[in-house]
Write a protein that holds these residues in place. Structure first.
Motif, PDB file in Angstrom:
ATOM      1  N   GLU A  47       0.812  -1.217   0.000  1.00  0.00           N
ATOM      2  CA  GLU A  47       0.000   0.000   0.000  1.00  0.00           C
ATOM      3  C   GLU A  47       0.847   1.269   0.000  1.00  0.00           C
ATOM      4  OE1 GLU A  47      -2.884   1.672   3.285  1.00  0.00           O
ATOM      5  OE2 GLU A  47      -3.902   0.119   2.105  1.00  0.00           O
ATOM      6  N   LYS A  64       2.541   4.874   1.200  1.00  0.00           N
ATOM      7  CA  LYS A  64       1.992   6.097   1.789  1.00  0.00           C
ATOM      8  C   LYS A  64       0.749   6.583   1.043  1.00  0.00           C
ATOM      9  CE  LYS A  64       6.478   7.674   3.543  1.00  0.00           C
ATOM     10  NZ  LYS A  64       7.493   8.750   3.537  1.00  0.00           N
ATOM     11  N   ASP A  65       0.699   6.352  -0.263  1.00  0.00           N
ATOM     12  CA  ASP A  65      -0.430   6.812  -1.074  1.00  0.00           C
ATOM     13  C   ASP A  65      -1.179   5.589  -1.601  1.00  0.00           C
ATOM     14  OD1 ASP A  65      -2.236   7.974  -2.766  1.00  0.00           O
ATOM     15  OD2 ASP A  65      -0.782   9.278  -3.771  1.00  0.00           O
ATOM     16  N   ALA A  66      -2.261   5.220  -0.921  1.00  0.00           N
ATOM     17  CA  ALA A  66      -3.016   4.016  -1.284  1.00  0.00           C
ATOM     18  C   ALA A  66      -3.640   4.138  -2.678  1.00  0.00           C
ATOM     19  CB  ALA A  66      -4.102   3.748  -0.254  1.00  0.00           C
ATOM     20  N   LYS A  67      -4.087   5.340  -3.042  1.00  0.00           N
ATOM     21  CA  LYS A  67      -4.729   5.545  -4.333  1.00  0.00           C
ATOM     22  C   LYS A  67      -3.738   5.343  -5.479  1.00  0.00           C
ATOM     23  CE  LYS A  67      -7.806   8.748  -6.750  1.00  0.00           C
ATOM     24  NZ  LYS A  67      -8.473  10.079  -6.683  1.00  0.00           N
ATOM     25  N   ALA A  68      -2.541   5.882  -5.321  1.00  0.00           N
ATOM     26  CA  ALA A  68      -1.513   5.724  -6.354  1.00  0.00           C
ATOM     27  C   ALA A  68      -1.072   4.271  -6.447  1.00  0.00           C
ATOM     28  CB  ALA A  68      -0.317   6.616  -6.036  1.00  0.00           C
ATOM     29  N   THR A  69      -0.982   3.601  -5.303  1.00  0.00           N
ATOM     30  CA  THR A  69      -0.590   2.192  -5.288  1.00  0.00           C
ATOM     31  C   THR A  69      -1.619   1.345  -6.010  1.00  0.00           C
ATOM     32  OG1 THR A  69       0.550   2.481  -3.180  1.00  0.00           O
ATOM     33  CG2 THR A  69      -0.025   0.236  -3.818  1.00  0.00           C
ATOM     34  N   ARG A  70      -2.906   1.658  -5.809  1.00  0.00           N
ATOM     35  CA  ARG A  70      -3.961   0.892  -6.470  1.00  0.00           C
ATOM     36  C   ARG A  70      -3.863   1.025  -7.987  1.00  0.00           C
ATOM     37  NH1 ARG A  70     -10.215   0.707  -4.578  1.00  0.00           N
ATOM     38  NH2 ARG A  70      -9.097  -0.042  -2.733  1.00  0.00           N
TER      39      ARG A  70
END
Length: 241
Positions: free
Chosen positions: A202, A204-210
């Motif tokens: 995941e 620090k940035d969950a959205k970018a990781t997704r």
């Protein structure tokens, strides 16, 4: 009466929720992770046919542990492993069926959620559910074929064509073509959803990781489908010649 209330609300007499759904989710995730990794390993094994029949046969013999005891009976090692995978496959499928819409109202809720929100992950879940339904029949049949014909996997054993003949005869190539797309799409989506669900990678940035995970999922899907198509074509070429 207390048991009926507990079953309806999901809360016990001491005001605690049951842990069974969480445990079932954990088992479903574990079996899915195992099957996903096994799927990729299996595809890599099958793709050795692209390097020639001798290389493929050598890999088959290594997996059958014939370097320890060179005997045709060692093919039962494959039967045993395939039977174990079949049991895990059935457990995973049974747990996955819990979350399928089983009546019209549940289907309406799903459709309204997917249409109104236009959520890509919801669409991926639906693709995973449909491919899982296909795999329940085709995947089970494939594993049973391997269990009962483990001595016919190698191409040159006893002068037979083994796997190539099985793929070519009775339009079985069409069976394996459908199974290929179902397995690779289901597996890659499942592993992507596992990463999202349990927060793997995941950062620090969950959205970018997704977004990165979703991109990696499509790359892996395309790669393994292409590898499967090339391998299927190699088997057909051997059988036709």
């Amino acid at each position: 009466m207390s048991k009926q209330i507990e079953g309806f609300l999901g809360i016990s007499e001491d005001r605690k929720k049951s842990r069974i759904p969480a445990k079932l989710d954990l088992i479903q995730s574990g079996t899915g992770l195992f099957l996903g990794i096994f799927m990729w390993a299996h595809m890599i094994f099958v793709s050795t046919i692209l390097f020639g029949e001798e290389v493929y046969n050598q890999v088959v013999h290594i997996l059958e542990l014939r370097f320890m005891y060179d005997s045709p009976n060692m093919s039962y090692v494959t039967s045993f492993l395939a039977a174990c995978v079949l049991v895990i496959f059935f457990v995973h499928a049974a747990l996955g069926m819990r979350k399928m819409p089983i009546n019209f109202r549940q289907w309406q809720i799903y459709r309204s959620h997917a249409v109104r929100m236009k959520h890509e992950d919801t669409t991926l879940w639906w693709i995973q559910a449909c491919t899982g339904f296909i795999m329940f029949f085709l995947g089970s049949a494939h594993l049973i074929i391997i269990i009962t014909n483990s001595d016919q996997i190698a191409l040159l054993s006893d002068g037979t064509l083994g796997s190539a003949e099985r793929v070519y005869s009775h339009f079985m190539w069409l069976f394996y073509l459908v199974l290929l797309f179902a397995v690779e799409l289901h597996g890659s989506i499942g592993l992507y959803r596992l990463c999202v669900k349990w927060g793997w990678f995941e950062g620090k940035d969950a959205k970018a990781t997704r977004k990165k995970l979703k991109k990696a999922k499509w790359i892996l899907s395309v790669f393994f489908i292409a590898l499967g198509l090339l391998s299927l074509g190699a088997f057909l070429k051997i059988a036709m010649n």
